[in-house]
Each structure stands twice: as C-alpha cells, then as structure tokens.
Design an enzyme around this catalytic site. Sequence first.
Site, PDB file in Angstrom:
ATOM      1  N   ASP A 283      -8.829 -27.463  18.016  1.00 46.70           N
ATOM      2  CA  ASP A 283      -8.626 -26.027  17.938  1.00 46.70           C
ATOM      3  C   ASP A 283      -7.129 -25.781  18.087  1.00 46.70           C
ATOM      4  OD1 ASP A 283      -9.144 -23.319  17.704  1.00 46.70           O
ATOM      5  OD2 ASP A 283     -10.830 -23.360  19.079  1.00 46.70           O
ATOM      6  N   GLU A 631     -13.755  -6.292  20.416  1.00 46.59           N
ATOM      7  CA  GLU A 631     -14.466  -7.521  20.762  1.00 46.59           C
ATOM      8  C   GLU A 631     -14.100  -8.592  19.748  1.00 46.59           C
ATOM      9  OE1 GLU A 631     -18.716  -7.759  20.508  1.00 46.59           O
ATOM     10  OE2 GLU A 631     -18.822  -6.730  18.594  1.00 46.59           O
TER      11      GLU A 631
END
Length: 888
Positions: A283, A631
Amino acid sequence: MVSNLLSSLKNRNSCFFQSMGIILLFALNSCITADKSIAYKFKDETQSFDERAKDLVSQMTLKEKVSQMRYDAPAIERLGVPAYNWWNECLHGVARAGEATVFPQGIGMGATWNAPLIFDMGTAVSDEARAKHHKFIKEGKRGIYQGLTFWTPNINIFRDPRWGRGQETYGEDPYLTSRIGVNYINGLQGDDSKYLKLVATAKHFAVHSGPEKSRHEDNYHTSNKDLFETYLPAFEAAVKEANVHSVMCAYNRFRDEACCGSDLLLNRILRDDWGFKGYVVSDCWAINDFWEPNKHGLVETPAEASALAVSRGTDLNCGSCYDPNLNEAVLKKIIDEEKIDLALTRLMTARFKLGMFDPDEAVKWAKIPYSVVASQKHYDLSKKIARESMVLLKNENNTLPLSKSIKSIAVIGPNANAEQVLLGNYHGTPHNKITPLKAITEKLPNATIYYAQGSEIAEGWPLLETIPADCLKNGNSNGLKGDYFGNINFEGTPKFSRNDSVIDFGWMNKKPIDNLETDEFSIRWTGQIIPKESGTYRIGIKARSGAKIYFNDTLKAEFTNDHDPKTGYFDQELEKGKSYNVKIEYTNYHTDPQAHLLWVKTDKDLLNPAIEVAKKAEVIVLCLGLSPEIEGEEMPVVLEGFDKGDRSEIELPKSQIKLLKEIQALGKPTILVLLNGSALAINWAADNVSAILEAWYPGEFGGYAIADVLFGDYNPAGRLPVTFYKSVNDLPDFKNYNMENRTYKYFKGDPLFPFGHGLSYTSFEYTNLNIPDEVTINNDINVNVEVKNTGVVDGDEVVQLYVSHKGKANAATRTLVGFERIHLKAGEAKKVTFNISPKSYALISDEGESLVEPGSLEISVGGKQPGFKGVADTPTSGVITKIISLIN
C-alpha cells in the site's frame, strides 16, 4: 558489475589505473550503446514469459533493478525498457484517467447479489482500460493512471459500519465477497490463454478494515478461527479461483508483523499454502511506516525497512522507500541481491504477460477501439447495475410505487441534487451525473417539481456551489484572469492568458492547453470576489491535484497530491458589494484534471424553505444519507459523528434528522431515499416513514435507477450486503478485530435491518424443498427448491442458502453458502439447485482448521434469513428450513 568495477578503479591512486579507468569507461559506454542491436533472449517471443523476465533482469545493474521496483519505474533506454507507472485504479470503473463509465460503488456492486453481472462489468471496465492505455501510449504518455496494472478490487471484510472505506468493499460476508470479487477479477484479467488483459490486485492483505486515522501504527490480533473463517477466504478465492496476478499488502501490523513484511501472510499463507505466483505491491508509502517515528517502529532506517519488505515478499513499492535504499541494503549485506532478482522477475513477468514487450498485433487486447469508452453499451450496463443495487428497506401499505399521475412532488435533501454522492471515491470522470432531482424531473414532465436542499449534509459541512460570474471581477470583465503555463511550477511566460467567467472545469480528453506533450500544467487565476449579500461564507477550491487559494494576498487553504477530488476551504465574513482580492494557483499532474471555485453562505436558512415547498406538494421524496466528502480514506474531516474518514456514530447526522422529523410532521406521503456508503441507524425513520429505499453511491446514472424504482418502472430486488445496526453501542470497540458480536454471523442483538434483507413489489413462495435427511460427512449436500412469483408483477428474487451448526460451541448463527439471483414473471415458478461442498459446511476450529464432524445441520433456503419479525422481516419473500444429520 560495471558500476562496481568503475568504483574500484576510481579508488586507485595510480595514474595508470586512473588512465585505464577512463579508457575502460569509454569502452564500456560503447558496449552499452551497442546493446540496442544485441538479440536479447527477453526479446524472443517464443520463450516463456518467465524465461524472458529472468533474462531481462540479468541484463540490469543493481541500480537499474532497484529503479524498477518503485511504482513510477523509469525507462532503461539501453535495454529498450520504457518507463512504466504501476499505479492505476478501477474500483468501479476506470478511475482518474479522464472520461470513463462510472458504475455503482463497490458496496452497491455487492448489493446486487449478482456475480455474473459483475463479471460483465469487469469486462466492460477492462475494455475501457485497455483502450485508454493504448491511446496514452500512442500519445507518448506513460504516467500515473495510464498503465495496465490496477489496484482493484478491495475485498476486505466490512466488519464494522464505522469504517469509511467500507464503501469500497462488497460487504460483511466472506462468501458474497469472494463471489463478487472472483467474477470482477475474471472480467478484468480476461480469458486469453497467453496474455493478461489487465492485472487485477486483491487488497488489502490482510485483516484490514479501519480505523483510518491509526492505520499506520495499529497492530491487530485475531484468533486463527477468525483469520481463516472471515478475513482470508475472499483472498484465497481470488488466488486459487481467479488467479489474481497481484496482491496489495495492508498498512497495519498483524500479530506484530507489518502486513507488508509478514512472513505468515506473504510467504507461509499466500505463496506456500495457496501457491500464489504473482507479485505483491505495498500500500502506498506503507514501507515508510516500518521506520518513521510513532508508527510501527520495526526498524530504524529506510534501508532496513526496504530489505525487510522485500525479503518477506513485497516486490513492488508504492512509495519512495525502495529506491535508492535497496542499493544501500545490498551493499551493506542486509539483503542478498538474489532476492532483488526474484522480486523484479515477478514484476517483469507481469509486464511480459500484459504484452508490453510484444507488438500490438500479437496481443488481441490491443485491438480494442477507443469507441468503447463511455459507450452506450457501457452506459446501459451501468444503469442495469444501479437498478439491481437498489434495496427497498421498507414499503408499508404499498406506498411504493408512486403514480406517475402525481401533479406535484417535492424533492428535498442534501443528496437530492448532489453530484458527488453518485460517484463515491476512486471514480473516473463521467459525462453524466444523473441526480435524483434530475431523474424525477425527467420522469414527470407534466408535474410541478419543487426542490430544496433542506439541510447541510452534516453540521459544519455545507454544500458548496460554483461562484457565479457576476460575483467575480477581472478589470472590467466578469470572471477571473487565467494564466495557463505548460509546466507545474508557473515558470516562464504563460502559454496564453484569458478571462474565465467561472472556475468550473472538468477537462476530459482535451486539456486546456493545446499540443501539451505531458499531463503537467498549472494555472493561476486572479481577480476579485464581490458578494451580493453580507454574511459568513465558506470559500473553497475543489481540485484533483494541487491547489492553493489566497484571499487578500494571504494563503487561506491548500492541498497537494490528493487521490480524489478534494476541497480546500476557509470561512470568511464578507460584506455586500465589497471587493476582495482572490488568487488561485492550480497544478495538475494527473490525467483527468478539474478545478472548481466554490462558496456557500453558511448562515442562510435551509430548513424553512424546504418546509414551504413540502407543503405545496402532494408527495415528498427526501434524499438523505452520507457523502464521500465526509466518509472515505484517511480524510482530514473531523465533525460530530465523523472522525477523519471514519464515523464515530452511525446515525444520520443531526441536521438531517431534524429535517426528516420536520417534513414527516407535515403528514404527507413521504419516501426516504438513502445515498451512502455504509450502514445507517435510521431507527426513527424505520418506525415512522412508510417507505425507505437504499441507493448507495449508485454511479453516474444512479438518479435514473432511483426514479425507476420509485415510479414502478423497475421492481427492486437488491439485498443488503451488510447488517444495519441500531446503535454503535451494540458493537465492540472499533479496533477489536475479533468477530464476536459482529456481522450477521455472530451479532447477538436485534438488527434494524438484517444482512440479506430487501423487499419487492411482488411476492415469492418457496416449496418442494428437497434435501436428504442424512448426508455422510465429506460428501456434497444437494439442495433443490421451487420458487414461485405469486404476485402480479414480474421481478427478480435473490435465493439465499444458509447453514447453521446446531449445538456446536463458537459456531456462527448461520453462514451463507450459496445464492442466485433469478428473474420470474408473474405466476412463473423455477427450480433452483445448489451444491454445498464439505468445505462450505465445515466448521473452522479455534486453531483455524477446517473440520467436518457428525452432528445436526440446519439448512435454510429463501429470499432472506429466517427468524426476523417486524420491520426487520421481508414479507415479500419466503424461507424454508430443514435440519439434516451429518453422519460417518
């Protein structure tokens, strides 16, 4: 070898050695130049991809090898290796690369419960990806978001509704996730026996689902039961069934090891047990977490971090840690160069499998025309998936569908006309943004449509609008002066200057500067803002990449290197008619640039205008929910109920609850439409509103899907891929990764709406369940059932198959082991068959072992889970259960 020899010669003091070094340097340079004509083995198309990759790696110096292990790998001209950027995204359509079809967000894909449909979506997305890639190559572009290696899908388990990135997943169930994930991967990677269409990447491996704000430092522990029963099955299916060619490791630690440096995850499980043959990518900047302060604290230096990651199996670095630190690690003997060779061979094998070193004529995927991008065929598929993702949560007294003869309707709410909520995160740039307001207006051309925003999406987060031209000044002109530069540093003379009446740009195929050879440019806008009303304003610049906004010569807001469009903003008191200097500096280095100068008067009344238009209408459609602006992934947003991308509460924001109650108090027919990426505790609405539709983040045509359901042009059949809980107080701590009291499998309380819930405009009956009374363990269990549409409307039914182990300690309440979405005309019946393998009905022990033992097994088949009452039940569908015996 060459670099080491030259270094050795330079360290000699003798004039002879120095002279010989110069002579040798000229000779070696001649050899390197001559390399272009050498018939390298890696250029031989008759050789296997693995052999070609090994040969290519063997030709490289250590420095060259290391340079190819970062996501933005440079060219090696002497070997004919072009530059390549490994970073690309296609979570729900090709993302961040200009025009593309935008499909429903991942959670909506899961809500379809239609795995074959998601295969079709994967095929469409990969068609667009291939077409775009080859167009970029022809234009000489090899930058970020232009390659063929895609960091999709996100098959983490949505174990907690607070997680902001849960919207990217297919829900809380490992089986549903695996079926959707396998089909999407197969669609993306293609069916050619030789060449991959794309490389898909299963992420984030493993035990990863928030919190976002502490993901760089958290260390999670689970039992082996939870690991092998919940967190790993979708990844195992991606590897073993879909042959996914890439896996992305997660930021967090698992059992004290960083996931990107985990021997357990990357070696013992992924490669040894599952036989994974592809490559692992970190990542982004996750390797930095190994050594940077206040993070994992595993090592002390970048060289040690890089060596640890590679030695444990992370081949590619999204970030800047490997290069040049792996050079140092090899020279200091922290890692052997052979491990560098192994990692790079895996990477180069992927590039060969994609056909990057072979002529286009040999690769069938290179022939896909650009006309597939944003084509009508793909538009129709996006509409179909959006329709199938709609979940009708409640429909008391058949409130829906609405009559098209309605004379007036009020469409109210912060999500009624908000374009961003259609798209979610990680999205492309669509030509269409069909909001509920737009779709309903088109659906009812003869009706009076009233609209009001009604509330902020959350208190402290107003919806911004484009600043109009008559409030911007540049000399005697309305608008701002724009100076356009052909670089990202505002250097030199602008390519041109012009007046832009408004700053509201979303460039797609055509960049603002003609004949620009790269995707790098910058724009400086200057002028004045002159408000027409006094008050408190929020002013912001929304952009894809870097932007700064100056107000009266003071820097007020900025951001850089953003993955998704983000708004840098500030609050300011403004006086009517007064002139304020404004300067915006925008830089672009992505491929789908956009820039929008926005504002909103934050102290204006939103509620009362909504009440007034509601009073005028026969029916009210209230569009509430959440937004990807509050979000999502590791965001700076901190509001009541929201915590840096995640949520700290799961109710609707207070501003929306107030609007909901005020509108409902009018006593008029009211339908609640939710647009959101995660479950909401809409307890009051469930008790008081007669009809509720869950629409997720439904893609560029989402408004059409909503309107089609509301007015009966489509019979909804989506099912919840997650549990809707009543309160965060019913859940364990967010950082507790044990599955106890989580998801439908282990939750001990009463959910508001259960996993698998969804209503229809027709009804379905289940009969003639055929299952053996006894089954010898380790044999398949065959299940047959007849499903009939007993209503007067054609529709889809999602047949769900669950097993429950009776009397077994620590067993799940029930486990989904099969599902099929079928279409039935009114009065039609179909026989549905399932085959439950021993692996599917096995129990996972505390040690993580799969056990098949004698005992009682309850099997339920229906359009829902059994055992729920009231609003949590699905009265439009049936269910049958049977207990059978597993015997030796």
